[in-house]
Design a protein around this motif. Structure first.
Motif, PDB file in Angstrom:
ATOM      1  N   THR A 142      15.620  26.258  19.855  1.00  0.00           N
ATOM      2  CA  THR A 142      15.267  27.205  20.914  1.00  0.00           C
ATOM      3  C   THR A 142      16.284  28.352  20.920  1.00  0.00           C
ATOM      4  N   GLU A 143      15.846  29.487  21.414  1.00  0.00           N
ATOM      5  CA  GLU A 143      16.709  30.665  21.448  1.00  0.00           C
ATOM      6  C   GLU A 143      17.579  30.676  22.699  1.00  0.00           C
ATOM      7  N   ALA A 144      18.699  31.385  22.627  1.00  0.00           N
ATOM      8  CA  ALA A 144      19.590  31.524  23.780  1.00  0.00           C
ATOM      9  C   ALA A 144      18.801  32.020  24.980  1.00  0.00           C
ATOM     10  N   GLY A 145      19.010  31.384  26.120  1.00  0.00           N
ATOM     11  CA  GLY A 145      18.320  31.772  27.342  1.00  0.00           C
ATOM     12  C   GLY A 145      16.963  31.107  27.540  1.00  0.00           C
ATOM     13  N   ASP A 146      16.445  30.457  26.508  1.00  0.00           N
ATOM     14  CA  ASP A 146      15.152  29.773  26.603  1.00  0.00           C
ATOM     15  C   ASP A 146      15.345  28.444  27.333  1.00  0.00           C
ATOM     16  N   ARG A 147      14.724  28.302  28.484  1.00  0.00           N
ATOM     17  CA  ARG A 147      14.883  27.098  29.316  1.00  0.00           C
ATOM     18  C   ARG A 147      13.616  26.248  29.338  1.00  0.00           C
TER      19      ARG A 147
END
Length: 189
Positions: A142-147
Motif C-alpha cells: 500500500t502507498e503512504a497515507g493509504d488507510r
C-alpha cells in the motif's frame, strides 16, 4: 468572493469535527491469535482463529476507536495433539461449555506510535480487565497515507488462574502471552 470562501469554509468545518471512526473488516484468513505458555522447562506456542470481529478505528483520534473480537476455542491448536486436548479440556478452557473467548475494548489510549487498548476479556464465562498494546501498520504493497488496508499487532498477557483455567498447574505456567496479528480492510473498500 470573500463571502463565498467564508460560506464554503463554514460548510466544511463541521465535517472535520463530526467525522466518525471507520468500520473495518477482519481479513480472517490472514489474521491469527498466537499465544505462548510455559510447559515444564520449555516454552510452547499455539494459535486460535478469530471467529468474529467488530472494529471501529479512528487513527487520528484513537480514543474514539472500539474493538470487539471473538476467537474460536474449539479450533485452538498447540504444538502437539495432547497439549491441544488438554487446552480444550474442562480443566483449562472447557471448550464444550465455553466455545469462545471474547475481548471488548472499554478505552483506547494513544501511546507512542501505537495505543494501549484497555478492555474486558471473557474466558470460561469469567470476565476480567485486560490491557493489550497495539501497533498499526500499512499492509505491504500500500502507498503512504493509504488507510484502506492495515495490519494491527497486539500484545499482552493473561493469568490462566484469573479465569479459572487452572488445570495442569504443576506442568503449565500461569501466564499466557498473546500475540495477535489482525489484518483489516475498510468496509467500504
Amino acid at each position: 468572493m470573500l463571502r463565498l470562501i467564508l460560506a464554503l469554509t463554514l460548510c466544511l468545518l463541521p465535517l472535520g469535527l463530526s467525522a466518525q471512526p471507520v468500520r473495518y473488516e477482519l481479513e480472517v484468513d490472514r489474521s491469527n491469535v498466537g499465544f505462548t505458555y510455559r510447559f515444564g522447562d520449555s516454552t510452547d506456542n499455539g494459535t486460535m482463529p478469530v471467529s468474529a470481529a467488530d472494529l471501529l478505528i479512528d487513527l487520528d483520534r484513537p480514543a474514539r476507536s472500539q474493538v470487539d473480537v471473538t476467537v474460536d476455542v474449539n479450533a485452538a491448536r498447540t504444538g502437539f495433539f495432547l497439549a491441544t486436548q488438554a487446552l480444550q479440556s474442562p480443566q483449562v478452557l472447557d471448550a464444550r461449555r465455553h466455545p469462545t473467548i471474547r475481548f471488548r475494548s472499554t478505552r483506547v489510549v494513544p501511546e507512542g506510535a501505537g495505543a494501549r487498548i484497555e478492555g474486558e476479556m471473557t474466558i470460561r464465562g469469567v470476565t476480567r480487565p485486560t490491557t493489550l498494546m497495539a501497533q498499526f501498520y500499512r499492509q505491504r504493497g500500500t502507498e503512504a497515507g493509504d488507510r484502506r488496508r492495515l495490519s494491527i499487532f497486539l500484545t499482552g498477557s493473561v493469568s490462566r488462574a484469573a479465569f479459572g483455567a487452572t488445570g495442569y498447574a504443576s506442568e503449565v505456567g500461569d501466564q499466557v502471552d498473546l500475540r495477535i496479528l489482525a489484518r483489516i480492510r475498510r468496509s467500504d473498500s
